[in-house]
Write a protein that holds these residues in place. Sequence first.
Motif, PDB file in Angstrom:
ATOM      1  N   UNK A 100     -30.508  -8.605   2.329  1.00  0.00           N
ATOM      2  CA  UNK A 100     -30.117  -9.115   1.120  1.00  0.00           C
ATOM      3  C   UNK A 100     -30.877  -8.454   0.123  1.00  0.00           C
ATOM      4  N   UNK A 101     -31.234  -7.280   0.532  1.00  0.00           N
ATOM      5  CA  UNK A 101     -32.156  -6.448  -0.446  1.00  0.00           C
ATOM      6  C   UNK A 101     -33.725  -6.868  -0.492  1.00  0.00           C
ATOM      7  N   UNK A 102     -34.215  -7.848   0.336  1.00  0.00           N
ATOM      8  CA  UNK A 102     -35.631  -8.235   0.388  1.00  0.00           C
ATOM      9  C   UNK A 102     -36.243  -7.028   1.579  1.00  0.00           C
ATOM     10  N   UNK A 103     -37.258  -6.322   1.195  1.00  0.00           N
ATOM     11  CA  UNK A 103     -37.596  -5.077   2.188  1.00  0.00           C
ATOM     12  C   UNK A 103     -38.647  -5.827   3.077  1.00  0.00           C
ATOM     13  N   UNK A 104     -38.582  -5.107   4.323  1.00  0.00           N
ATOM     14  CA  UNK A 104     -39.890  -5.403   5.233  1.00  0.00           C
ATOM     15  C   UNK A 104     -40.518  -4.017   5.195  1.00  0.00           C
ATOM     16  N   UNK A 105     -41.635  -4.018   5.600  1.00  0.00           N
ATOM     17  CA  UNK A 105     -42.534  -2.757   5.859  1.00  0.00           C
ATOM     18  C   UNK A 105     -41.693  -2.059   6.972  1.00  0.00           C
TER      19      UNK A 105
END
Lengths: 145, 445
Positions: A100-105
Amino acid sequence: MLSKSQARAFFLGGTVVTFLIFIGLTIYSFAPKNDQTNRDKLTAEVAKGKRIWESNNCMGCHTILGEGAYYAPELTKVVERRGEPFIRAVLQSPVPWAPNGRKMVAYAMNDEDTEAVIAYLKWIGEIDLNGFDRVVSPLSKGEKQ
Amino acid sequence: MKYKSQQIAYWFFALCILLFALQITYGFIMGFARIGWDGLHDIIPFNTARAVHTNLLVVWLLSGFMGAAYYIIPEEAQRELVSVKLAFVQFFSLALVGVIAIVGYHFNYWEGRKFLEIPRELDYLVVVNVLLFLGLILTTLFKGKRQTTTAMVLSMGLLFAALLYLPGMIWFDSQVMDSFFRWWVVHLWVEGVWELIMGGILAFLLIKLTGVDREVIEKWLYVIVGLTFLSGVLGTGHHYYYIGVNKIWLVVGGIFSALEPLAFLGMALFAVYMYRKGEKKHPNKLALFWTIGSAIVSFIGAGLLGFAHTLPQTNLYTHGTLVTAMHGHYAFWGAYAMIVLAIISYSVPNMTGRKRFDKTAGHMAFWLSNIGMLGMVVALGVAGVVQVYLERRLKMDFMVAQEETKIHFVVMLLCATLFTVGIVMYMYEFIRYGKPSDEALEPAA
């Protein structure tokens, strides 16, 4: 009316008594017969997984056992919820995983570290959490609350 | 100001203000990331921003407590600080540890344990730093002409805070034991010994600002800190409900944490009662606003909002959600940030000799920051309830539920802007006061 020395006695007495009870309950909690964590299954690989978890500050976004930052999903029952291949893909991804567009490293983790993290998450998933495990488990979907 | 060495407090307060500004900046980075504006992700990912945000809070509050102690202890003990030079060494080493830690977080140099992210090597430096600080404070206190209850409670709080840092340095392979003992530090700090520090600072300010007899204030101080420990120590159990330890904590934690608001209620009643009983002659009304405000807001933030999700039946669903962030913001703001801002507002005019405490900017700072923070807390609370309902009750996917909380973070960011305007005004006033001056020293009686 309460005098200052009585007030002091209340403070000191209350503090000593509650600290002693607290220490007693701590010892009781970690007595082998009260273990809820499957301590015998805590292997060197699980401990390694925990170190990787900490050295990357995963708790800075995710939560585990309900503790963390609420920016990314609770991972207590993640192996049950997503399965190992999914977790492997996320940890080894060279580009940021972004549901949903929320980034993880992007960790681009090697096989050995990936397996250690999975072992750690599996161990976590088997802890008896006094009912919280059901709240965060997808298998309780449809179960009466 | 009675003793020249009290001036050292000013530098700790200046560090406080600087770190507070940085903390707010990282708060905005996190807030924007939550609404999808994460352009800084490659340099400052959320976990870095979060570690910086919370650790800066801890460091600036500790710097404020240390400054408060350097200001209060000489005055209470009626003598100069034993060594100003060493106090400066302590100040610079504290700032250095803080800077290394914060920079390190941007390069994965951390321990990754919530609130205790400072890497192990720096932990040892923290211990040395705090030992030096305690040495200076306690030596001054015991070499002084008197050892007042206010000074003793404040020093005891600082000493216990240092001792309780140690369980957090034990390494455990088990995540459960790690969490269990991490709360010995975090909970017993914020819901235990820090309240001693807060109580000590509050008592000092009430004695100075209301003119009520010291004996009366100090007697009630004992009752309040007594209630704090009586409820707060076993209240640690509310962190143990669902982390994999025995069910006994559901009962013990439930009962004692339900009693925790009593200590904060006591603190609020104590402050208001002393104010009403007092002469109301002190001209520094702004310091009084922050002091009484701290006691009241801490009761709402730490006491009532804590109670809202402390019972095991509620916490089963709210554990690990934004509801915790809602409580955390208002509790830290009311209990600790406001009391530090109160002692700064009281002491800076005394150290600089400039009496700017009736300025509009100072009062605007108080109201805007408080209204802004209240708005932020309401927004976080609504987001928390939405998350609990959608994710925990309706079993929606985490990210789907998060999408529904975005609008509340837009509201939170707007309120945070108002809060920031208030804090900027506070900083402006702090800067306008200038540096401490020897001319501000009161002539010896």
